[in-house]
Design a protein around this motif. Structure first.
Motif, PDB file in Angstrom:
ATOM      1  N   LEU A  58      60.347  50.316  31.947  1.00  0.00           N
ATOM      2  CA  LEU A  58      59.779  49.076  32.480  1.00  0.00           C
ATOM      3  C   LEU A  58      59.969  49.026  33.990  1.00  0.00           C
ATOM      4  O   LEU A  58      60.990  49.481  34.499  1.00  0.00           O
ATOM      5  CB  LEU A  58      60.480  47.871  31.842  1.00  0.00           C
ATOM      6  N   PRO A  59      58.998  48.445  34.700  1.00  0.00           N
ATOM      7  CA  PRO A  59      59.194  48.312  36.140  1.00  0.00           C
ATOM      8  C   PRO A  59      60.344  47.360  36.464  1.00  0.00           C
ATOM      9  O   PRO A  59      60.698  46.509  35.646  1.00  0.00           O
ATOM     10  CB  PRO A  59      57.861  47.731  36.645  1.00  0.00           C
ATOM     11  N   GLU A  60      60.909  47.526  37.632  1.00  0.00           N
ATOM     12  CA  GLU A  60      61.997  46.658  38.129  1.00  0.00           C
ATOM     13  C   GLU A  60      61.563  45.188  38.029  1.00  0.00           C
ATOM     14  O   GLU A  60      60.411  44.862  38.345  1.00  0.00           O
ATOM     15  CB  GLU A  60      62.236  47.062  39.590  1.00  0.00           C
ATOM     16  N   GLY A  61      62.460  44.328  37.588  1.00  0.00           N
ATOM     17  CA  GLY A  61      62.164  42.891  37.549  1.00  0.00           C
ATOM     18  C   GLY A  61      61.279  42.469  36.379  1.00  0.00           C
ATOM     19  O   GLY A  61      60.717  41.375  36.383  1.00  0.00           O
ATOM     20  N   SER A  62      61.171  43.335  35.361  1.00  0.00           N
ATOM     21  CA  SER A  62      60.310  42.988  34.213  1.00  0.00           C
ATOM     22  C   SER A  62      60.869  41.798  33.454  1.00  0.00           C
ATOM     23  O   SER A  62      62.078  41.641  33.303  1.00  0.00           O
ATOM     24  CB  SER A  62      60.222  44.171  33.244  1.00  0.00           C
ATOM     25  N   ARG A  63      59.952  40.970  32.942  1.00  0.00           N
ATOM     26  CA  ARG A  63      60.338  39.839  32.113  1.00  0.00           C
ATOM     27  C   ARG A  63      60.223  40.217  30.640  1.00  0.00           C
ATOM     28  O   ARG A  63      59.275  40.905  30.251  1.00  0.00           O
ATOM     29  CB  ARG A  63      59.418  38.621  32.365  1.00  0.00           C
ATOM     30  N   THR A  81      69.079  42.532  27.475  1.00  0.00           N
ATOM     31  CA  THR A  81      68.218  42.283  28.632  1.00  0.00           C
ATOM     32  C   THR A  81      69.067  42.206  29.898  1.00  0.00           C
ATOM     33  O   THR A  81      68.701  42.766  30.946  1.00  0.00           O
ATOM     34  CB  THR A  81      67.425  40.970  28.424  1.00  0.00           C
ATOM     35  N   LEU A  82      70.216  41.518  29.796  1.00  0.00           N
ATOM     36  CA  LEU A  82      71.113  41.452  30.958  1.00  0.00           C
ATOM     37  C   LEU A  82      71.603  42.854  31.321  1.00  0.00           C
ATOM     38  O   LEU A  82      71.645  43.226  32.492  1.00  0.00           O
ATOM     39  CB  LEU A  82      72.328  40.568  30.642  1.00  0.00           C
ATOM     40  N   ARG A  83      71.980  43.631  30.297  1.00  0.00           N
ATOM     41  CA  ARG A  83      72.520  44.979  30.543  1.00  0.00           C
ATOM     42  C   ARG A  83      71.572  45.815  31.363  1.00  0.00           C
ATOM     43  O   ARG A  83      71.976  46.521  32.282  1.00  0.00           O
ATOM     44  CB  ARG A  83      72.769  45.707  29.210  1.00  0.00           C
ATOM     45  N   VAL A  84      70.275  45.765  31.036  1.00  0.00           N
ATOM     46  CA  VAL A  84      69.312  46.649  31.720  1.00  0.00           C
ATOM     47  C   VAL A  84      68.758  46.008  32.990  1.00  0.00           C
ATOM     48  O   VAL A  84      67.958  46.610  33.695  1.00  0.00           O
ATOM     49  CB  VAL A  84      68.143  47.062  30.799  1.00  0.00           C
ATOM     50  N   GLY A  85      69.171  44.776  33.278  1.00  0.00           N
ATOM     51  CA  GLY A  85      68.734  44.136  34.519  1.00  0.00           C
ATOM     52  C   GLY A  85      67.338  43.563  34.450  1.00  0.00           C
ATOM     53  O   GLY A  85      66.734  43.269  35.490  1.00  0.00           O
ATOM     54  N   CYS A  86      66.787  43.397  33.240  1.00  0.00           N
ATOM     55  CA  CYS A  86      65.489  42.715  33.114  1.00  0.00           C
ATOM     56  C   CYS A  86      65.724  41.206  33.080  1.00  0.00           C
ATOM     57  O   CYS A  86      66.869  40.740  33.077  1.00  0.00           O
ATOM     58  CB  CYS A  86      64.764  43.160  31.850  1.00  0.00           C
ATOM     59  N   ILE A  87      64.650  40.452  33.031  1.00  0.00           N
ATOM     60  CA  ILE A  87      64.756  38.983  33.111  1.00  0.00           C
ATOM     61  C   ILE A  87      64.411  38.382  31.755  1.00  0.00           C
ATOM     62  O   ILE A  87      63.309  38.602  31.229  1.00  0.00           O
ATOM     63  CB  ILE A  87      63.804  38.448  34.207  1.00  0.00           C
ATOM     64  N   ILE A 104      52.809  33.173  28.691  1.00  0.00           N
ATOM     65  CA  ILE A 104      52.627  34.620  28.824  1.00  0.00           C
ATOM     66  C   ILE A 104      51.705  34.918  30.013  1.00  0.00           C
ATOM     67  O   ILE A 104      51.951  35.834  30.798  1.00  0.00           O
ATOM     68  CB  ILE A 104      52.110  35.233  27.498  1.00  0.00           C
ATOM     69  N   GLY A 105      50.679  34.106  30.164  1.00  0.00           N
ATOM     70  CA  GLY A 105      49.772  34.294  31.300  1.00  0.00           C
ATOM     71  C   GLY A 105      50.497  34.081  32.617  1.00  0.00           C
ATOM     72  O   GLY A 105      50.277  34.807  33.595  1.00  0.00           O
ATOM     73  N   ASP A 106      51.383  33.104  32.647  1.00  0.00           N
ATOM     74  CA  ASP A 106      52.081  32.768  33.892  1.00  0.00           C
ATOM     75  C   ASP A 106      53.175  33.786  34.215  1.00  0.00           C
ATOM     76  O   ASP A 106      53.320  34.212  35.351  1.00  0.00           O
ATOM     77  CB  ASP A 106      52.706  31.369  33.740  1.00  0.00           C
ATOM     78  N   ALA A 107      53.945  34.177  33.202  1.00  0.00           N
ATOM     79  CA  ALA A 107      55.120  35.026  33.469  1.00  0.00           C
ATOM     80  C   ALA A 107      54.798  36.514  33.436  1.00  0.00           C
ATOM     81  O   ALA A 107      55.583  37.318  33.925  1.00  0.00           O
ATOM     82  CB  ALA A 107      56.209  34.712  32.450  1.00  0.00           C
ATOM     83  N   GLN A 108      53.634  36.888  32.849  1.00  0.00           N
ATOM     84  CA  GLN A 108      53.248  38.301  32.767  1.00  0.00           C
ATOM     85  C   GLN A 108      54.413  39.181  32.294  1.00  0.00           C
ATOM     86  O   GLN A 108      54.810  40.116  32.993  1.00  0.00           O
ATOM     87  CB  GLN A 108      52.801  38.780  34.158  1.00  0.00           C
ATOM     88  N   LYS A 163      74.337  39.176  43.049  1.00  0.00           N
ATOM     89  CA  LYS A 163      74.414  37.796  42.538  1.00  0.00           C
ATOM     90  C   LYS A 163      73.073  37.069  42.592  1.00  0.00           C
ATOM     91  O   LYS A 163      72.834  36.165  41.802  1.00  0.00           O
ATOM     92  CB  LYS A 163      75.528  37.008  43.218  1.00  0.00           C
ATOM     93  N   ASP A 164      72.179  37.464  43.497  1.00  0.00           N
ATOM     94  CA  ASP A 164      70.887  36.763  43.582  1.00  0.00           C
ATOM     95  C   ASP A 164      69.801  37.393  42.705  1.00  0.00           C
ATOM     96  O   ASP A 164      68.680  36.896  42.654  1.00  0.00           O
ATOM     97  CB  ASP A 164      70.400  36.736  45.043  1.00  0.00           C
ATOM     98  N   ASP A 165      70.125  38.498  42.052  1.00  0.00           N
ATOM     99  CA  ASP A 165      69.117  39.124  41.175  1.00  0.00           C
ATOM    100  C   ASP A 165      68.875  38.248  39.956  1.00  0.00           C
ATOM    101  O   ASP A 165      69.820  37.692  39.372  1.00  0.00           O
ATOM    102  CB  ASP A 165      69.583  40.516  40.732  1.00  0.00           C
ATOM    103  N   LEU A 166      67.625  38.167  39.542  1.00  0.00           N
ATOM    104  CA  LEU A 166      67.282  37.253  38.447  1.00  0.00           C
ATOM    105  C   LEU A 166      67.788  37.748  37.095  1.00  0.00           C
ATOM    106  O   LEU A 166      67.690  38.935  36.781  1.00  0.00           O
ATOM    107  CB  LEU A 166      65.776  37.050  38.373  1.00  0.00           C
ATOM    108  N   ALA A 167      68.292  36.792  36.306  1.00  0.00           N
ATOM    109  CA  ALA A 167      68.753  37.085  34.945  1.00  0.00           C
ATOM    110  C   ALA A 167      67.849  36.422  33.914  1.00  0.00           C
ATOM    111  O   ALA A 167      67.594  36.973  32.849  1.00  0.00           O
ATOM    112  CB  ALA A 167      70.187  36.592  34.772  1.00  0.00           C
ATOM    113  N   CYS A 168      67.369  35.217  34.235  1.00  0.00           N
ATOM    114  CA  CYS A 168      66.618  34.424  33.253  1.00  0.00           C
ATOM    115  C   CYS A 168      65.541  33.598  33.934  1.00  0.00           C
ATOM    116  O   CYS A 168      65.716  33.208  35.099  1.00  0.00           O
ATOM    117  CB  CYS A 168      67.541  33.392  32.601  1.00  0.00           C
TER     118      CYS A 168
END
Ligand code: AMP
Length: 521
Positions: A58-63, A81-87, A104-108, A163-168
């Motif tokens: 998955l690309p970086e920052g995937s939801r 999801t937290l472990r792999v750094g996705c959101i 789904i349309g909004d968050a892609q 600390k500023d990387d997105l988790a959720c």
């Protein structure tokens, strides 16, 4: 405490007990048979799911959007999801097609996980929006997610996160306008978990009764993070059942609930002082706890409910005190009807509509700042900018006051404020008067359009069991107690108030229902 990475999972993992074979989650199968998970199970099973996610490249920052019934496996997916750094993007199980299409349309999202029964329509929406991976996860541990994860390694090193990387991303309930995705970082969530662990005096032998949904900040952040950051086991219920919760109390020490859950337990004769004797702490939040419920709980169980206040955008902000602690001198009384003090590290101020600070005791707009305040709304930079005042103060949209001792009281949402003939009417003030009247259990006051006054208040009243309060008499009574402009113009008796799954009264539905009342046809 210092962690090598700000990855929230790493922090939670560091708190697991040394003996990983102890039970972390006491759950049960859909048929009610016991089903326990050790700390090692949490570690390994979340690693398998994490490795499945890694294999998807998955690309970086995937939801990762998730709409599934509550289960321990859904929790494992969150940890993965937290472990792999996705959101992680949890969605209320009540959402239907149009809502899912919007989210789904909004968050892609790169991955969508849904219940097996919904795969047909959810996958259609997801594929159309460009999502490449749709998995299923059932409450009975069935579905393609776990089937695929079972083939993956159970060893996984959590990725480093700042600390500023997105988790959720949590979508706000959005009773007006479009729902907004509140972006929370690893640092937001970790800082809040650590503050609450200390403020609520979490102890080594604590056991949490977890009976809340995990698509919301209350169950996911306050509940799950609270237990895990303390290495404490959970008694896990996929659905709240008042009797089962009361029966679990002798094996538990902490319970968290929305006010409705307390009301439902009070209706059970099994709720006694003895039944609750082993408990250390009852916490309430997400909606106002009636002073009546607070008092009834105290009388029946001997425990004083600790009420706290927070929101999706900020996690927890205020709390009544847990104990007399030298560091919080004078802050040792849990006061019903208030949400206590701003938590350590959270700044809170009450301002007027021009943004000027108000003196203690005056009602105004609540603004906050601190390490727990979110990173903004997903894909809405302008909306985000509007919601922050200079100096990094987030406008919560809540109206309230802080007294001279520091106790904060929430009066309502600013959008619920009624402006009648140019005067501000705070529904919570009127509701508290109505609730004191004989025969009244609870009430909701909403503003509806009126040709002369712009808006007027309408009261919807739920009677106590067996009582038959008279609507006209209630209005007459209020006339003697309140300024004329504050008195609701009409009063309706109803069997119950419409509430969402977090126990919040859905005032938008009441406004819709009564909006034509004073308009000329
Ligand atoms: P949510 O984002 O769904 O968690 O909703 C947050 C909102 O719930 C807050 O902005 C408040 O309006 C309300 N809320 C949460 N806790 C309390 C409380 N203890 N008393 C009154 N309102 C609350």
């Amino acid at each position: 405490m210092q962690f090598p990475s700000q990855n929230l999972f790493s922090a939670l993992r560091a708190a697991f007990p040394q003996d990983l074979d102890q039970t972390a989650v006491f759950a049960s199968t859909p048929d009610g048979a016991p089903l326990n998970y050790s700390w090692r199970d949490l570690e390994r099973a979340s690693a398998c799911i994490a490795n499945l996610l890694v294999s998807l490249q998955l690309p970086e920052g995937s939801r990762i959007a998730v709409q599934v019934e509550k289960s321990v496996e859904a929790l494992l997916l969150y940890l993965a999801t937290l472990r792999v750094g996705c959101i992680f993007l949890p969605l209320n199980t009540a959402y239907q097609k149009a809502e899912i299409e919007y989210f789904i349309g909004d968050a892609q999202p790169a991955v969508v996980v849904c219940s097996p029964e919904h795969f047909g329509w959810v996958s259609k929406i997801a594929f159309k929006a460009g999502t490449r991976n749709v998995f299923t996860l059932g409450q009975d541990r069935g579905g393609s997610l776990l089937e695929r994860a079972a083939h993956c390694s159970d060893q996984h090193l959590p990725v480093v996160r700042g600390k500023d990387d997105l988790a959720c991303i949590l979508y706000t309930s959005g009773t007006t306008g479009r729902s907004k995705g509140a972006m929370l970082s690893h640092g937001n969530l970790l800082s809040n978990a650590l503050v609450l662990q200390d403020y609520w005096g979490w102890q080594k032998d604590d056991v949490l009764v977890h009976a809340l949904p995990i698509y919301h900040a209350h169950g996911l952040f306050v509940g799950v993070h609270g237990a895990l950051i303390n290495g404490s086991p959970m008694l896990w219920f996929n659905k709240f059942d008042p009797r089962a919760t009361i029966a679990a109390m002798p094996r538990a020490t902490v319970f968290m609930g929305v006010p409705t859950l307390y009301v439902r337990m009070l209706a059970e004769s099994a709720l006694t002082r003895e039944a609750a004797a082993h408990m250390r702490l009852f916490i309430s939040g997400s909606a106002p706890l009636l002073v009546d419920t607070f008092a009834a709980w105290q009388q029946r169980t001997g425990h004083t409910i600790l009420e706290r206040y927070g929101m999706s955008e900020t996690a927890m902000l205020c709390s009544n005190p847990y104990r007399a602690d030298a560091r919080y001198a004078g802050q040792n009384e849990r006061r019903g009807g208030t949400v206590g003090f701003p938590l350590p590290g959270t700044d809170l101020r009450v301002v007027d509509d021009a943004g000027q600070m108000l003196p203690a005791g005056e009602i105004g707009n609540i603004q906050v700042r601190g390490p727990n305040v979110f990173q903004g709304y997903w894909h809405m930079p302008e909306k985000t900018a509007q919601e922050f005042a200079a100096g990094g103060w987030f406008k919560t949209g809540d109206v309230g006051q802080q007294d001279a001792r520091g106790y904060v009281t929430i009066v309502g949402r600013s959008k619920d404020l009624i402006i009648s003939g140019g005067f501000n009417v705070y529904p919570a003030e009127i509701e508290s008067f109505i609730n004191e009247l004989p025969g009244v259990m609870e009430s909701a006051v909403v503003g509806v359009p009126h040709a002369d006054f712009g808006e007027v208040g309408v009261a919807i009243i739920v009677p106590r069991a067996g009582a038959t309060p008279d609507a006209e008499a209630i209005i007459a009574k209020l006339r003697g107690q309140l300024a004329h402009f504050k008195v609701p113009k009409r009063c309706f008796i109803a069997a119950e108030l419409p509430r969402n799954s977090m126990g919040k009264v859905q005032k938008n539905l009441l406004r819709e229902q009564y909006q034509g009342l004073f308009l000329k046809a």
